[in-house]
Design a protein around this motif. Structure first.
Motif, PDB file in Angstrom:
ATOM      1  N   ALA A  40      -6.894  -4.599  14.392  1.00  0.00           N
ATOM      2  CA  ALA A  40      -5.908  -4.983  15.399  1.00  0.00           C
ATOM      3  C   ALA A  40      -5.967  -6.499  15.558  1.00  0.00           C
ATOM      4  N   LYS A  41      -4.871  -7.064  16.012  1.00  0.00           N
ATOM      5  CA  LYS A  41      -4.842  -8.510  16.261  1.00  0.00           C
ATOM      6  C   LYS A  41      -5.375  -8.795  17.655  1.00  0.00           C
ATOM      7  N   GLY A  42      -6.332  -9.709  17.723  1.00  0.00           N
ATOM      8  CA  GLY A  42      -6.822 -10.162  19.008  1.00  0.00           C
ATOM      9  C   GLY A  42      -6.144 -11.478  19.366  1.00  0.00           C
ATOM     10  N   TRP A  43      -5.461 -11.520  20.518  1.00  0.00           N
ATOM     11  CA  TRP A  43      -4.727 -12.717  20.934  1.00  0.00           C
ATOM     12  C   TRP A  43      -5.343 -13.317  22.196  1.00  0.00           C
ATOM     13  N   CYS A  44      -5.405 -14.645  22.223  1.00  0.00           N
ATOM     14  CA  CYS A  44      -5.932 -15.336  23.405  1.00  0.00           C
ATOM     15  C   CYS A  44      -5.167 -16.642  23.594  1.00  0.00           C
ATOM     16  N   LEU A  45      -4.722 -16.886  24.817  1.00  0.00           N
ATOM     17  CA  LEU A  45      -4.085 -18.156  25.151  1.00  0.00           C
ATOM     18  C   LEU A  45      -5.186 -19.171  25.437  1.00  0.00           C
ATOM     19  N   GLN A 194       4.917  -1.630  25.239  1.00  0.00           N
ATOM     20  CA  GLN A 194       6.209  -2.291  25.424  1.00  0.00           C
ATOM     21  C   GLN A 194       6.855  -2.551  24.074  1.00  0.00           C
ATOM     22  N   VAL A 195       8.070  -3.037  24.118  1.00  0.00           N
ATOM     23  CA  VAL A 195       8.798  -3.371  22.895  1.00  0.00           C
ATOM     24  C   VAL A 195       8.876  -4.888  22.784  1.00  0.00           C
ATOM     25  N   ILE A 196       8.347  -5.433  21.678  1.00  0.00           N
ATOM     26  CA  ILE A 196       8.346  -6.871  21.431  1.00  0.00           C
ATOM     27  C   ILE A 196       9.131  -7.142  20.147  1.00  0.00           C
ATOM     28  N   ASP A 197      10.170  -7.944  20.259  1.00  0.00           N
ATOM     29  CA  ASP A 197      11.009  -8.272  19.098  1.00  0.00           C
ATOM     30  C   ASP A 197      11.488  -7.004  18.389  1.00  0.00           C
ATOM     31  N   GLY A 198      11.848  -6.012  19.188  1.00  0.00           N
ATOM     32  CA  GLY A 198      12.381  -4.777  18.631  1.00  0.00           C
ATOM     33  C   GLY A 198      11.347  -3.801  18.100  1.00  0.00           C
ATOM     34  N   LYS A 199      10.047  -4.128  18.261  1.00  0.00           N
ATOM     35  CA  LYS A 199       9.003  -3.257  17.726  1.00  0.00           C
ATOM     36  C   LYS A 199       8.094  -2.767  18.862  1.00  0.00           C
ATOM     37  N   PRO A 200       7.874  -1.459  18.978  1.00  0.00           N
ATOM     38  CA  PRO A 200       6.978  -0.933  20.011  1.00  0.00           C
ATOM     39  C   PRO A 200       5.520  -1.276  19.691  1.00  0.00           C
ATOM     40  N   VAL A 201       4.823  -1.829  20.688  1.00  0.00           N
ATOM     41  CA  VAL A 201       3.420  -2.209  20.504  1.00  0.00           C
ATOM     42  C   VAL A 201       2.590  -1.722  21.696  1.00  0.00           C
ATOM     43  N   VAL A 202       1.299  -1.657  21.484  1.00  0.00           N
ATOM     44  CA  VAL A 202       0.343  -1.346  22.555  1.00  0.00           C
ATOM     45  C   VAL A 202      -0.615  -2.521  22.670  1.00  0.00           C
ATOM     46  N   ARG A 203      -0.846  -2.964  23.906  1.00  0.00           N
ATOM     47  CA  ARG A 203      -1.815  -4.021  24.176  1.00  0.00           C
ATOM     48  C   ARG A 203      -2.926  -3.453  25.048  1.00  0.00           C
ATOM     49  N   PHE A 204      -4.147  -3.883  24.785  1.00  0.00           N
ATOM     50  CA  PHE A 204      -5.281  -3.345  25.532  1.00  0.00           C
ATOM     51  C   PHE A 204      -6.480  -4.273  25.417  1.00  0.00           C
ATOM     52  N   LYS A 205      -7.441  -4.046  26.286  1.00  0.00           N
ATOM     53  CA  LYS A 205      -8.748  -4.690  26.174  1.00  0.00           C
ATOM     54  C   LYS A 205      -9.813  -3.614  26.205  1.00  0.00           C
ATOM     55  N   LEU A 206     -10.920  -3.857  25.536  1.00  0.00           N
ATOM     56  CA  LEU A 206     -12.037  -2.920  25.574  1.00  0.00           C
ATOM     57  C   LEU A 206     -12.571  -2.830  26.999  1.00  0.00           C
ATOM     58  N   PRO A 207     -13.108  -1.684  27.382  1.00  0.00           N
ATOM     59  CA  PRO A 207     -13.564  -1.498  28.768  1.00  0.00           C
ATOM     60  C   PRO A 207     -14.569  -2.548  29.218  1.00  0.00           C
ATOM     61  N   THR A 208     -14.391  -3.003  30.448  1.00  0.00           N
ATOM     62  CA  THR A 208     -15.301  -3.957  31.074  1.00  0.00           C
ATOM     63  C   THR A 208     -15.549  -3.508  32.508  1.00  0.00           C
ATOM     64  N   SER A 213      -9.332  -7.681  40.934  1.00  0.00           N
ATOM     65  CA  SER A 213      -7.895  -7.552  40.688  1.00  0.00           C
ATOM     66  C   SER A 213      -7.673  -6.920  39.321  1.00  0.00           C
ATOM     67  N   LYS A 214      -6.551  -6.266  39.164  1.00  0.00           N
ATOM     68  CA  LYS A 214      -6.241  -5.577  37.915  1.00  0.00           C
ATOM     69  C   LYS A 214      -5.957  -6.587  36.806  1.00  0.00           C
ATOM     70  N   GLU A 215      -6.431  -6.269  35.595  1.00  0.00           N
ATOM     71  CA  GLU A 215      -6.110  -7.089  34.432  1.00  0.00           C
ATOM     72  C   GLU A 215      -4.599  -7.132  34.224  1.00  0.00           C
ATOM     73  N   LYS A 216      -4.087  -8.303  33.936  1.00  0.00           N
ATOM     74  CA  LYS A 216      -2.651  -8.431  33.688  1.00  0.00           C
ATOM     75  C   LYS A 216      -2.308  -8.395  32.195  1.00  0.00           C
ATOM     76  N   LEU A 217      -3.318  -8.593  31.366  1.00  0.00           N
ATOM     77  CA  LEU A 217      -3.103  -8.655  29.917  1.00  0.00           C
ATOM     78  C   LEU A 217      -2.018  -9.672  29.566  1.00  0.00           C
ATOM     79  N   ASP A 218      -2.059 -10.801  30.235  1.00  0.00           N
ATOM     80  CA  ASP A 218      -1.059 -11.834  29.967  1.00  0.00           C
ATOM     81  C   ASP A 218      -1.643 -13.042  29.238  1.00  0.00           C
ATOM     82  N   LYS A 219      -2.980 -13.121  29.162  1.00  0.00           N
ATOM     83  CA  LYS A 219      -3.594 -14.270  28.505  1.00  0.00           C
ATOM     84  C   LYS A 219      -4.518 -13.875  27.351  1.00  0.00           C
ATOM     85  N   GLU A 220      -4.962 -12.614  27.304  1.00  0.00           N
ATOM     86  CA  GLU A 220      -5.768 -12.160  26.180  1.00  0.00           C
ATOM     87  C   GLU A 220      -5.693 -10.645  26.074  1.00  0.00           C
TER      88      GLU A 220
END
Length: 234
Positions: A40-45, A194-208, A213-220
């Motif tokens: 999977a691709k790991g993304w981080c701002l 969600q759908v990104i650029d017309g493609k359905p994707v799943v975003r997640f983080k490993l359990p911590t 506050s709830k994770e927003k999954l907006d920066k990693e």
């Protein structure tokens, strides 16, 4: 004569009370295992450059070499779901193997010793069904699953064998211990679909450990196609 009779009765009662059948403790087994996600691709701002950084199977603010992955909390080698039954209840286990390690001399951060760990995050049946339902919505809302049933085994002492062996038997033993003795901490698995650029994707983080506050999954986050994520859903 009466004394002998009393002794005989007491003796027989003692034998009867001790003559109980032996019952083995219920042994856990996985009744079903999904396929494994191995990439999977790991993304981080990045907080340094304000640019998105991509890593394979790991999340960090910079590109990382393979030798550094074990230093990161968010990394994995594979992920899958497994199903089991315990005390007439269904449980689903989010299982993943990752790299970790520790310094032999932590105070001076010298001699890093790498290890493999297999983590388990246990969901009740309703929690799992909610996960499947929300993934299918593709609504972009970030959800979290909260549980106290999380633990791991390590290959650090694998050479000792027995209870220290790094194998499926001891993964099941860890799960059984968690089901019998929950931890005092809450752990959270955050995800969205969600759908990104017309493609359905799943975003997640490993359990911590759950935060205030709830994770927003907006920066990693990890990102994978919905098609591939569906393969680990039972």
């Amino acid at each position: 004569m009466r004394i002998n009779l009393c002794i005989t009765v007491v003796f027989l009662l003692t034998i009867t009370s001790n003559a109980q059948s032996r019952k083995n403790q219920e042994r856990l087994t996985f009744v079903k295992n999904s396929e494994k996600i191995v990439e999977a691709k790991g993304w981080c701002l990045s907080y340094k450059t304000n640019q998105w950084v991509e890593n394979r199977n790991a999340i960090d603010y910079q590109k990382v070499e393979s030798f550094w992955v074990s230093h990161l909390s968010q990394n994995f080698k594979w992920i899958q779901f497994s199903k089991l039954n315990y005390n007439q209840k269904e449980y689903y286990v989010f299982i993943y193997e990752k790299l970790s390690g520790e310094y032999k001399y932590p105070y001076i951060k010298k001699d890093w010793i790498k290890e493999n760990q297999t983590h388990v995050f246990i969901l009740g049946k309703n929690q799992y069904l909610n996960l499947k339902n929300r993934i299918s919505k593709q609504d972009g809302v970030t959800y979290e699953i909260r549980t106290k049933l999380k633990g791991f085994i390590t290959d650090k002492y694998n050479s000792l064998g027995g209870n220290y062996s790094y194998n499926t038997e001891n993964i099941l033993f860890k799960i059984q211990n968690l089901l019998q003795n929950t931890t005092y901490k809450d752990y959270c698995l955050s995800y969205n679909s969600q759908v990104i650029d017309g493609k359905p994707v799943v975003r997640f983080k490993l359990p911590t450990e759950c935060g205030y506050s709830k994770e927003k999954l907006d920066k990693e986050y990890f990102e994978i196609s919905l098609e591939l994520f569906d393969k680990i859903l039972l």
